[in-house]
Design a protein around this motif. Structure first.
Motif, PDB file in Angstrom:
ATOM      1  N   LEU A 161      -1.054   3.055  13.317  1.00 50.96           N
ATOM      2  CA  LEU A 161       0.078   2.148  13.135  1.00 50.96           C
ATOM      3  C   LEU A 161       0.657   2.364  11.742  1.00 50.96           C
ATOM      4  N   ILE A 162       1.927   2.785  11.677  1.00 52.90           N
ATOM      5  CA  ILE A 162       2.587   3.092  10.410  1.00 52.90           C
ATOM      6  C   ILE A 162       3.362   1.869   9.914  1.00 52.90           C
ATOM      7  N   HIS A 163       3.250   1.587   8.606  1.00 49.32           N
ATOM      8  CA  HIS A 163       3.920   0.431   7.993  1.00 49.32           C
ATOM      9  C   HIS A 163       4.865   0.901   6.889  1.00 49.32           C
ATOM     10  N   ILE A 164       6.107   0.469   6.944  1.00 49.50           N
ATOM     11  CA  ILE A 164       7.063   0.633   5.839  1.00 49.50           C
ATOM     12  C   ILE A 164       7.784  -0.714   5.702  1.00 49.50           C
ATOM     13  N   LYS A 167       8.742  -3.116   8.664  1.00 56.10           N
ATOM     14  CA  LYS A 167       8.802  -2.298   9.876  1.00 56.10           C
ATOM     15  C   LYS A 167       7.429  -1.711  10.171  1.00 56.10           C
ATOM     16  N   GLN A 168       7.068  -1.682  11.425  1.00 56.47           N
ATOM     17  CA  GLN A 168       5.834  -1.018  11.826  1.00 56.47           C
ATOM     18  C   GLN A 168       6.029  -0.387  13.205  1.00 56.47           C
ATOM     19  N   PHE A 257       7.461  -7.257  -2.975  1.00 61.99           N
ATOM     20  CA  PHE A 257       6.140  -7.763  -2.603  1.00 61.99           C
ATOM     21  C   PHE A 257       6.194  -8.717  -1.411  1.00 61.99           C
ATOM     22  N   GLU A 258       7.284  -9.496  -1.315  1.00 59.27           N
ATOM     23  CA  GLU A 258       7.365 -10.454  -0.208  1.00 59.27           C
ATOM     24  C   GLU A 258       7.528  -9.760   1.142  1.00 59.27           C
ATOM     25  N   LYS A 259       7.897  -8.477   1.102  1.00 62.48           N
ATOM     26  CA  LYS A 259       8.013  -7.700   2.343  1.00 62.48           C
ATOM     27  C   LYS A 259       6.889  -6.667   2.472  1.00 62.48           C
ATOM     28  N   SER A 260       5.915  -6.739   1.551  1.00 66.61           N
ATOM     29  CA  SER A 260       4.824  -5.768   1.569  1.00 66.61           C
ATOM     30  C   SER A 260       3.867  -6.051   2.720  1.00 66.61           C
ATOM     31  N   PRO A 261       3.610  -5.089   3.591  1.00 63.82           N
ATOM     32  CA  PRO A 261       2.662  -5.323   4.692  1.00 63.82           C
ATOM     33  C   PRO A 261       1.239  -5.555   4.192  1.00 63.82           C
ATOM     34  N   MET A 262       0.941  -5.020   3.002  1.00 64.08           N
ATOM     35  CA  MET A 262      -0.393  -5.193   2.446  1.00 64.08           C
ATOM     36  C   MET A 262      -0.582  -6.607   1.904  1.00 64.08           C
ATOM     37  N   PHE A 263       0.398  -7.085   1.121  1.00 64.39           N
ATOM     38  CA  PHE A 263       0.275  -8.400   0.513  1.00 64.39           C
ATOM     39  C   PHE A 263       0.528  -9.535   1.503  1.00 64.39           C
ATOM     40  N   GLN A 264       1.270  -9.250   2.568  1.00 62.26           N
ATOM     41  CA  GLN A 264       1.578 -10.299   3.549  1.00 62.26           C
ATOM     42  C   GLN A 264       0.575 -10.334   4.705  1.00 62.26           C
ATOM     43  N   GLY A 265      -0.446  -9.473   4.637  1.00 62.74           N
ATOM     44  CA  GLY A 265      -1.537  -9.551   5.607  1.00 62.74           C
ATOM     45  C   GLY A 265      -1.308  -8.820   6.907  1.00 62.74           C
ATOM     46  N   ARG A 266      -0.219  -8.033   7.002  1.00 64.63           N
ATOM     47  CA  ARG A 266       0.006  -7.313   8.258  1.00 64.63           C
ATOM     48  C   ARG A 266      -0.930  -6.117   8.386  1.00 64.63           C
TER      49      ARG A 266
END
Length: 621
Positions: A161-164, A167-168, A257-266
């Protein structure tokens, strides 16, 4: 081809899959290599480089055993550096920048040149398992290929699963689809699974960069190589460059950061601790006002540049705007953004030391499927899995390297006995016998083993024997060569070493930390004339042997003591539950791992020396 039963099927053609296929085929097994895309065989998905600290030692070990990664790196590198030269020889680590396209091409041509290797381009969606034994694979088209053994080297493709940013989408790599079906089947067969995460930085157009604002990082003046064979000598090199992030870069990155998949738990999977994303770096090390960026060309002809140190899964516009605030990147054009990728892995405590799985016989795992990260770590696992799959087919003894024999042995032993819950990367600090496991002596350590298997050629073995004899001759000469005070005191004073007052042997001078063999050659013409008849490898071996003699002897003794524990085999499945003197944790861990020797049991996390004493008493009875 569709009805043939192969000796070995290798699923996946990354670094692990390529080494597995080449090793098994070169040993004489019939091999089918199945990949989703024939055009991405041996793709360098991340940085265009091989080797580095501890990783370079692994590549040399693969080469010494008869693997291909070192040869292919030498044929396609654009820069070579020996890292850590200012430290002791146990830390010296070769690293090469590679031409990414040429590297993949050379691997494919190498595999196509092995007559025992067949190819099939398609996704594998399941395994054929009969009575607990893997007997082949099933593809997306429903084709069933049968084999005596199967090696899975799926990399980051299993439910990738790719995250940008926000978007994933499914994928095993940029522009390549994920693989499904295998994880689900293995779970049903009793395997434990987990998720891991890795990432990659944006790629940029080198024509849009201003290198005058960066620090040039050239290759070595006299570049070496990885392979112990006569691979091509590098005569010209491309420089890399170093630049730095700054507060403005960090400020722009924080806006994403508010759209970061890492910081937002995705992103649920754990990423590599020692290769964090740029957003993770500025978050965890908020006190630092800059971070290093390595600007690495991807080949001789392409303008594509790899931005090492800027791995990111932030939105593409945030990545782009932040990049252009880096010195030299003010007008940068981006080829593609960085991204994070999550994928399935299987905790490696479910493996034997041969990399065969415990729940299913004749099934082997190698590479990122085992929770590792890095081309080099993958390549050596592939090599070992390919060798052991061949050995199983021929009903031969399994091939296992001890921790005192190779970094490869350390890596596999760590994985099987300790497991990993984050991407495992090799470091010199992981090896307790690292003074024995140097990059310069991998051939002396491992080529005799590879030759006995039938993988390392006669030519390799002859070179090792010649190097061993030459080293012994040089050491004998240094032990006998007398040196008068008048011949050497001028040099000793120059080097800051105390002068001598009576005749001594050359070996005693070489033991001094300030004195190198090259210094003695410079001061003593007769010694220099004699030594010039020997190759650089033999002189290097002799110099290291003299300077580190005490440490080497000490580690040999330690390795011998550990080897005695390795020789105490645990035959069959013991009933650890019936040993009340063992700690509860020890019973639990021993039941799960089922170690084959007392030495292996002693390295399982949570097993105490008292537990080992109980085991030895039990075995004695």
């Amino acid at each position: 081809m569709l009805t043939q039963e192969y000796d070995v099927i290798v699923v996946g053609a990354g670094h692990a899959g390529c080494e597995a296929a080449a090793a098994a085929a070169n040993l004489g097994s019939s091999v089918l290599l199945i990949t989703m895309n024939m055009n991405t065989i041996a793709q360098m998905s991340c940085n265009p480089a091989m080797g580095g600290v501890a990783k370079g030692q692994i590549v040399r070990e693969v080469d010494a055993l008869g693997g291909q990664s070192g040869i292919i790196t030498d044929k396609t590198m654009i820069q070579f550096r020996m890292l850590n030269r200012s430290k002791g020889p146990a830390m010296w680590s070769p690293r090469a920048q590679s031409d990414r396209m040429r590297f993949a091409e050379e691997w494919r041509l190498t595999l196509e040149g092995i007559s025992n290797v067949d190819f099939w381009q398609e996704a594998v969606t399941g395994l054929l398992v009969e009575d607990g034994t893997c007997v082949g694979v099933r593809t997306q088209l429903g084709i069933e290929f049968r084999s005596k053994t199967v090696v899975l080297t799926n990399g980051t493709f299993l439910n990738g699963l790719i995250h940008i940013g926000e978007k994933q989408f499914g994928g095993g790599r940029a522009a390549e689809k994920m693989s499904t079906g295998i994880t689900e089947q293995l779970r049903e067969l009793g395997f434990e699974t987990g998720r891991m995460k890795t990432g990659t930085p944006p790629r940029v157009d080198g024509r849009s960069l201003d290198y005058s604002k960066m620090e040039e990082q050239p290759g070595d003046e006299n570049p070496s190589r990885f392979s112990y064979l006569d691979t091509p000598q590098l005569t010209k090199q491309r420089p890399c460059y170093i630049t730095y992030t700054n507060e403005k870069v960090h400020e722009i990155l924080r806006t994403g950061f508010e759209k970061s998949p890492m910081f937002q738990g995705r992103i649920k999977g754990l990423g590599p601790r020692y290769c964090p994303s740029v957003e993770d770096k500025i978050n965890r090390f908020a006190d630092k006002d800059r971070h290093q960026i390595f600007v690495e060309p991807e080949g001789w002809s392409t303008v594509e540049v790899y931005v090492n140190g800027f791995s990111s899964s932030l939105p593409e516009d945030v990545q782009y705007n932040a990049l252009r605030q880096i010195a030299g990147f003010e007008n940068a054009k981006m080829f593609r953004p960085g991204y994070a990728i999550e994928y399935d892995f299987f905790p490696p405590t479910q493996l034997n030391l041969t990399l065969e799985t415990k729940p299913v016989r004749n099934l082997y795992f190698a590479g990122q499927i085992n929770g590792t990260t890095g081309y080099e770590e993958a390549a050596c696992q592939g090599l070992m899995a390919g060798i052991n799959a061949h050995q199983r087919v021929r009903d031969l003894e399994p091939f296992v390297l001890r921790r005192s024999e190779a970094y490869i042995g350390v890596l596999i032993d760590d994985l099987v006995n300790k497991g990993t819950d984050e991407p495992y990367r090799m470091f010199t600090s992981r090896a307790e016998h690292r003074i024995l496991l140097r990059q310069d002596n991998a051939d002396l350590r491992l080529t005799p083993l590879g030759h006995k298997l039938g993988l390392a050629s006669d030519e390799r073995m002859q070179r090792v024997e010649q190097k061993r004899r030459a080293t012994a001759d040089v050491l004998e000469y240094l032990n006998k060569k007398p040196v008068e005070p008048g011949e050497i005191n001028g040099l000793l004073v120059e080097l800051g070493s105390a002068p001598i007052h009576e005749k001594t042997r050359a070996v005693n001078l070489l033991r001094r930390p300030q004195v190198e063999l090259a210094d003695l050659q410079r001061a003593l013409p007769e010694l220099d004339q004699y030594l010039q008849t020997y190759g650089a490898d033999a002189l290097e071996q002799a110099g290291i042997s003299v300077k580190y003699e005490t440490y080497i002897e000490k580690e040999h003794l330690q390795a011998q003591r550990m080897g005695e524990l390795e020789d105490l085999r645990i035959v069959g499945r013991l009933d650890y539950k019936a040993m009340p003197a063992l700690s509860h944790e020890a019973r639990e861990k021993l039941l799960r791992v089922q170690p084959e020797t007392i030495g292996q049991a002693s390295r399982i996390s949570g097993i105490s020396p008292a537990d080992i004493s109980v085991l030895m008493v039990y075995l004695g009875k």
